[in-house]
Scaffold this active site. Structure first.
Site, PDB file in Angstrom:
ATOM      1  N   CYS A 142       0.811  -1.210   0.000  1.00 47.34           N
ATOM      2  CA  CYS A 142       0.000   0.000   0.000  1.00 47.34           C
ATOM      3  C   CYS A 142       0.845   1.261   0.000  1.00 47.34           C
ATOM      4  O   CYS A 142       0.322   2.364  -0.112  1.00 47.34           O
ATOM      5  CB  CYS A 142      -0.933  -0.031   1.203  1.00 47.34           C
ATOM      6  SG  CYS A 142      -1.538  -1.691   1.520  1.00 47.34           S
ATOM      7  N   HIS A 162      -2.640   8.238   5.141  1.00 47.31           N
ATOM      8  CA  HIS A 162      -2.879   6.875   4.672  1.00 47.31           C
ATOM      9  C   HIS A 162      -4.315   6.497   5.045  1.00 47.31           C
ATOM     10  O   HIS A 162      -5.023   5.913   4.249  1.00 47.31           O
ATOM     11  CB  HIS A 162      -1.847   5.938   5.314  1.00 47.31           C
ATOM     12  CG  HIS A 162      -1.871   4.563   4.742  1.00 47.31           C
ATOM     13  ND1 HIS A 162      -1.769   4.319   3.398  1.00 47.31           N
ATOM     14  CD2 HIS A 162      -2.018   3.345   5.333  1.00 47.31           C
ATOM     15  CE1 HIS A 162      -1.833   3.007   3.177  1.00 47.31           C
ATOM     16  NE2 HIS A 162      -1.984   2.405   4.329  1.00 47.31           N
ATOM     17  N   GLU A 215      -1.492   5.984  12.962  1.00 45.99           N
ATOM     18  CA  GLU A 215      -1.063   7.093  12.110  1.00 45.99           C
ATOM     19  C   GLU A 215      -1.256   8.431  12.834  1.00 45.99           C
ATOM     20  O   GLU A 215      -0.398   9.316  12.756  1.00 45.99           O
ATOM     21  CB  GLU A 215      -1.851   7.095  10.787  1.00 45.99           C
ATOM     22  CG  GLU A 215      -1.341   8.153   9.817  1.00 45.99           C
ATOM     23  CD  GLU A 215      -1.979   8.072   8.432  1.00 45.99           C
ATOM     24  OE1 GLU A 215      -2.956   7.313   8.266  1.00 45.99           O
ATOM     25  OE2 GLU A 215      -1.488   8.761   7.519  1.00 45.99           O
ATOM     26  N   LYS A 272      -9.452   8.077   1.159  1.00 49.92           N
ATOM     27  CA  LYS A 272      -9.980   6.707   1.153  1.00 49.92           C
ATOM     28  C   LYS A 272     -11.417   6.667   1.668  1.00 49.92           C
ATOM     29  O   LYS A 272     -12.136   5.696   1.434  1.00 49.92           O
ATOM     30  CB  LYS A 272      -9.098   5.779   1.993  1.00 49.92           C
ATOM     31  CG  LYS A 272      -7.735   5.542   1.366  1.00 49.92           C
ATOM     32  CD  LYS A 272      -6.936   4.488   2.098  1.00 49.92           C
ATOM     33  CE  LYS A 272      -5.557   4.296   1.493  1.00 49.92           C
ATOM     34  NZ  LYS A 272      -4.638   5.438   1.745  1.00 49.92           N
ATOM     35  N   HIS A 327      -9.604   1.917  -0.444  1.00 48.29           N
ATOM     36  CA  HIS A 327      -8.156   1.701  -0.423  1.00 48.29           C
ATOM     37  C   HIS A 327      -7.760   1.018  -1.731  1.00 48.29           C
ATOM     38  O   HIS A 327      -8.102  -0.132  -1.967  1.00 48.29           O
ATOM     39  CB  HIS A 327      -7.796   0.828   0.777  1.00 48.29           C
ATOM     40  CG  HIS A 327      -6.326   0.727   1.030  1.00 48.29           C
ATOM     41  ND1 HIS A 327      -5.388   1.332   0.232  1.00 48.29           N
ATOM     42  CD2 HIS A 327      -5.630   0.097   2.013  1.00 48.29           C
ATOM     43  CE1 HIS A 327      -4.174   1.062   0.701  1.00 48.29           C
ATOM     44  NE2 HIS A 327      -4.295   0.324   1.788  1.00 48.29           N
ATOM     45  N   PHE A 366       1.639  -3.174   3.967  1.00 47.87           N
ATOM     46  CA  PHE A 366       1.783  -4.486   4.603  1.00 47.87           C
ATOM     47  C   PHE A 366       3.267  -4.787   4.735  1.00 47.87           C
ATOM     48  O   PHE A 366       4.023  -4.565   3.800  1.00 47.87           O
ATOM     49  CB  PHE A 366       1.214  -5.596   3.713  1.00 47.87           C
ATOM     50  CG  PHE A 366      -0.272  -5.631   3.585  1.00 47.87           C
ATOM     51  CD1 PHE A 366      -1.097  -5.418   4.662  1.00 47.87           C
ATOM     52  CD2 PHE A 366      -0.842  -5.928   2.352  1.00 47.87           C
ATOM     53  CE1 PHE A 366      -2.472  -5.497   4.523  1.00 47.87           C
ATOM     54  CE2 PHE A 366      -2.222  -6.007   2.210  1.00 47.87           C
ATOM     55  CZ  PHE A 366      -3.027  -5.790   3.294  1.00 47.87           C
TER      56      PHE A 366
END
Lengths: 422, 424
Positions: free
Chosen positions: A172, A312, A323, A344, A349, A408
């Site tokens: 990502c 993110h 975050e 998002k 996503h 990830f």
């Protein structure tokens, strides 16, 4: 690595001159931006396959995309969808920038096109054919089509660019890495122009099954538009989406010499690793904060100069809290003056394309003085205590915007955009 | 002060051996690693040979639970990294990194395809048993960056972390980008590495259908012999052999290496990257794109073509690649091409895709370290269009100061890496 990076050659600063996008809320950059600013959700029931009996039945799919509007029919047939949308977005970005690619410059144009999974759809189709009909019926085009590097290659082939063609994969964080790499290629004089961005298209049963079994996806099937709710206390996972976003980035001297319109500057970036877990963020947010601090320093800026963070913000319980904590630890008291939002909330996503969506949002926010909102923000979460630009866009003078991408496996990437002041 | 990237550690898992020493002694001895496929049942396949890594037990390198959840390409990556870090003197007995700041230690760990083994297993599970049985570990662990993520986790490396993908040019790109990260000051230590594990039924079916694979039939006797299938630059060559493996180079900023008393093995001095912009699977005419990658790498290294002594060729053993690569070398090196030694270690390892460039840059490092050039084996029939010194069949002692590794990938990617013997 302590202290300031060496001074930068002003002529080799990297600037944005063109933008393209194929997204769940619009199939060009301006439509995407208008809908983003208006808080339009692109999440809906899955139409790519019959998901009626599945645990997760919603996604942020691209609507009304016709490959033939951009690509010759035969070439399109031999291209996986993640490559098709990337080629289309690249074409828009190149046309928008007014860049002519020809013998005079093709060796000095690079492509950096990142993705998370590449042609996962082709692997699935190939495996089904293999299991049902045997190895001899597997398509000879399967291997080249599924290669994650093929979106970059196809952009190179379709536009005749012969500089470096690079694909890096950081789940990502892939999309954000592309801009960091592009800025460096230009700063170091490797090339004059980089066509760069991210692409992902994997709306397919096996991806949904795996992500759902990880517990990563929102199960708010009955209210698709409300499912992606980053930083809201009721968030229950992310919505999987598909998209491609591309920019034309070039050196200031190259842009000025050809009289191109400069939209913003890519000022720097940084990458770090959590070294912690394959899917969970490291709980202190150390790696994410380190990436933000280093990116700002790489851009020769002070943390206090950052106005906006395209977060993110995936809408998973863990990411959004970590975050927020990382932003606090990177920016200290300035975190309370920053605007933070997650696109998002509207487009879901899009994995390897997510960074390219945030890059577009950051550049447009700088260009138009408008902060796109985080929609579906209804119930504050004590663990998420920043200004998330809830529900409606807001006018603001945005000089510096950073984009976050966390992948990830603990890969963190941050890129910095700023207003171009000549 | 210019920052310089030196190699201080090597780790390899390859079809000719597990470990850098094993692999190197096999290459020098001209031993083929190509044999009948054992990893899956090949009935129904036309081509049944590959360069498999033999006798590899992943549980020697990773926790058994992690082994189950990860793809074979990640197992290789972790194993090769452990060896490279130990070789560099950066690992203590408990597998913790010592003598380095983990925030300054990153990697560019590339792969061509990533976890296609666990991905195709996942699709099989989905089709046969339904979505509820698909592994929750499938998605993070099939992505092409899962090796780079897991290596960072295993060894606690928190610096810049990327996984480059450029099909068969990946390994060269990974090492080149890792070198640049050190020179630019993004990190003091970087792994430059590649990994691949594509000997699975689905991928193999795809390769077979591309009709580009070499056959295990001796062109002279008609006898069945897997070891003869990869014969780069030989006039009878008819395709490449799929292989798997991983190679890891520990790259370190020279002063950093000196300060901790490490012994640099060689220096990575040049990197070039280009695209053909031509075709998905075929190389551009006369290897035009590869020429530009070699020229860019020479320019980056600041050396003239005549300073190069050895080229580890991409040399896949396909009719077109080897002819065009020969032309490209002659175009770039002019008269000096006649003095160059050129060999393809793919004659022994087969083509390990995203790991190939890393395995071959490893070979270049060993060549400048030892002064011994590994041969191109199976070379019996000169091809008038391939007329360089391919170091046929037997390794050769030579004074090699500068060695160059070429890689070219599907889609028209080209990467070139140049290494130099370390001189005071």
């Amino acid at each position: 690595m302590s202290g300031k990076p060496p001074p930068r050659d002003p002529a080799r600063r990297a600037v944005v001159t063109g933008m393209g996008a194929i997204t769940p809320i619009g199939n060009d950059a301006e439509t995407f931006w208008r809908n983003l600013a208006d808080g339009v959700s692109g999440v809906a029931p899955i139409s790519a396959y019959d998901a009626s009996n599945e645990e997760v039945r919603i996604a942020a799919q691209i609507k009304g995309f016709e490959p033939r509007d951009y690509i010759d029919f035969k070439a399109a047939r031999r291209m996986s969808r993640f490559s098709q949308i990337a080629v289309a977005a690249a074409r828009q970005a190149i046309e928008g920038s007014g860049l002519e690619i020809g013998e005079h410059n093709r060796d000095d144009v690079a492509v950096v096109m990142n993705t998370g999974g590449g042609g996962m759809v082709d692997v699935a189709e190939g495996q089904e054919t293999y299991l049902q009909k045997g190895p001899a019926r597997v398509s000879p085009f399967m291997v080249p089509m599924l290669s994650p590097s093929m979106a970059a290659c196809q952009i190179s082939i379709q536009n005749g660019t012969r500089g470096p063609v690079i694909t890096s994969v950081a789940a990502c964080a892939s999309g954000v890495q592309a801009y960091v790499e592009a800025q460096r290629l230009i700063e170091h004089g490797d090339v004059d122009v980089v066509i760069t961005g991210g692409t992902e298209s994997a709306i397919m049963p096996v991806a949904f099954a795996a992500l759902a079994n990880m517990g990563a996806l929102s199960k708010r099937n009955d209210e698709p538009e409300k499912a992606s709710r980053p930083f809201d206390a009721g968030r229950d996972g992310f919505v999987f989406g598909e998209a491609a976003g591309v920019m034309v980035i070039e050196s200031v001297e190259h842009a000025e010499a050809r009289g191109a319109q400069i939209i913003a500057e890519v000022a720097g970036g940084a990458l770090t690793g959590d070294a912690f877990h394959i899917s969970a963020p490291e709980p202190s947010g150390y790696g994410a904060a380190l990436a933000m601090q280093r990116a700002v320093r790489d851009a020769h800026l002070e943390p206090e100069e950052v106005d906006y963070i395209a977060a993110h913000g995936t809408s998973t319980p863990l990411n959004d809290a970590t975050e927020s904590k990382a932003i606090r630890s990177a920016f200290g008291a300035h975190a309370d003056r920053l605007a933070v939002s997650s696109n998002k909330s509207m487009i879901g996503h899009t994995l390897g394309a997510a960074g390219s969506m945030s890059a577009l949002a950051a550049v447009m926010a700088i260009r138009d003085g408008c902060l796109p909102p985080t929609i579906n923000y209804e119930t504050p979460d004590p663990a998420c205590d920043l200004d998330y630009v809830p529900n409606s866009s807001r006018a603001a003078d945005v000089r510096v915007a950073i984009i976050n991408g966390f992948g990830f496996g603990g890969q963190n990437a941050v890129a910095v955009f700023k207003r171009y002041n000549g | 002060v210019t920052r310089r990237a030196v190699v201080t550690g090597l780790g390899v898992v390859s079809p000719v051996g597990i470990g850098a020493d094993e692999t190197w002694s096999a290459l020098v001895a001209g031993r083929s690693g190509i044999a009948d496929i054992t990893l899956f049942d090949t009935s129904g396949y036309d081509v049944r040979i590959a360069g498999e890594v033999k006798g590899f037990d992943a549980t020697q390198y990773m926790d058994a639970r992690d082994v189950r959840r990860h793809d074979r390409n990640t197992h290789f990556a972790v194993a090769a990294t452990g060896e490279a870090l130990r070789h560099a003197g950066l690992l203590d007995g408990d597998r913790h990194v010592v003598d380095a700041d983990p925030d300054q230690f990153g990697m560019v760990f590339g792969t061509g395809i990533g976890g296609i083994g666990i991905m195709s297993d996942g699709i099989k599970t989905l089709l046969e048993r339904g979505p509820g049985r698909v592994s929750p570990f499938l998605l993070p662990n099939m992505l092409p960056d899962s090796a780079s993520g897991q290596v960072a986790i295993e060894f606690g490396l928190r610096g810049p972390n990327m996984a480059v993908v450029s099909a068969c040019a990946t390994g060269g790109h990974a090492i080149g980008e890792a070198m640049e990260a050190i020179v630019r000051g993004q990190a003091d230590l970087m792994l430059g590495a590649g990994t691949e594990a594509v000997i699975v039924p689905l991928a193999f079916a795809g390769f077979q259908q591309m009709k580009a694979l070499g056959t295990p039939i001796d062109p002279d006797t008609g006898a069945y012999d897997p070891a003869i299938a990869s014969r780069p630059f030989d006039a009878t060559r008819n395709g490449f052999v799929v292989a798997e493996g991983s190679a890891v180079l520990v790259l370190e900023e020279l002063e950093h290496a000196k300060a901790r008393g490490a012994t640099p093995i060689a220096e990575v001095i040049g990197y070039g990257s280009s695209a053909d912009a031509f075709h998905m699977a075929a190389p551009a005419d006369r290897g035009e794109g590869s020429q530009r990658a070699m020229r860019a790498a020479l320019a980056r290294a600041g050396i003239g073509p005549e300073e190069v002594d050895y080229i580890n060729a991409h040399g896949t053993s396909t009719p077109l690649n080897d002819r065009y690569e020969t032309m490209a070398i002659k175009e770039v090196f002019g008269d000096h091409a006649r003095q160059l030694k050129v060999s393809s270690t793919k004659s022994m390892t087969g083509h390990a895709m995203g790991a190939a460039g890393a395995i071959e840059t490893f070979a270049c490092v060993k060549v400048v370290e030892t002064g011994c050039i590994p041969p191109t084996i199976n070379y019996r029939h000169p091809d008038p269009e391939c007329d360089l010194d391919y170091v046929p069949n037997e390794s050769r002692a030579a004074d090699v100061r500068v060695a160059l590794s070429n890689s070219m990938g599907l889609g028209g990617h080209n990467s070139t890496v140049i290494v130099r013997r370390l001189e005071a």
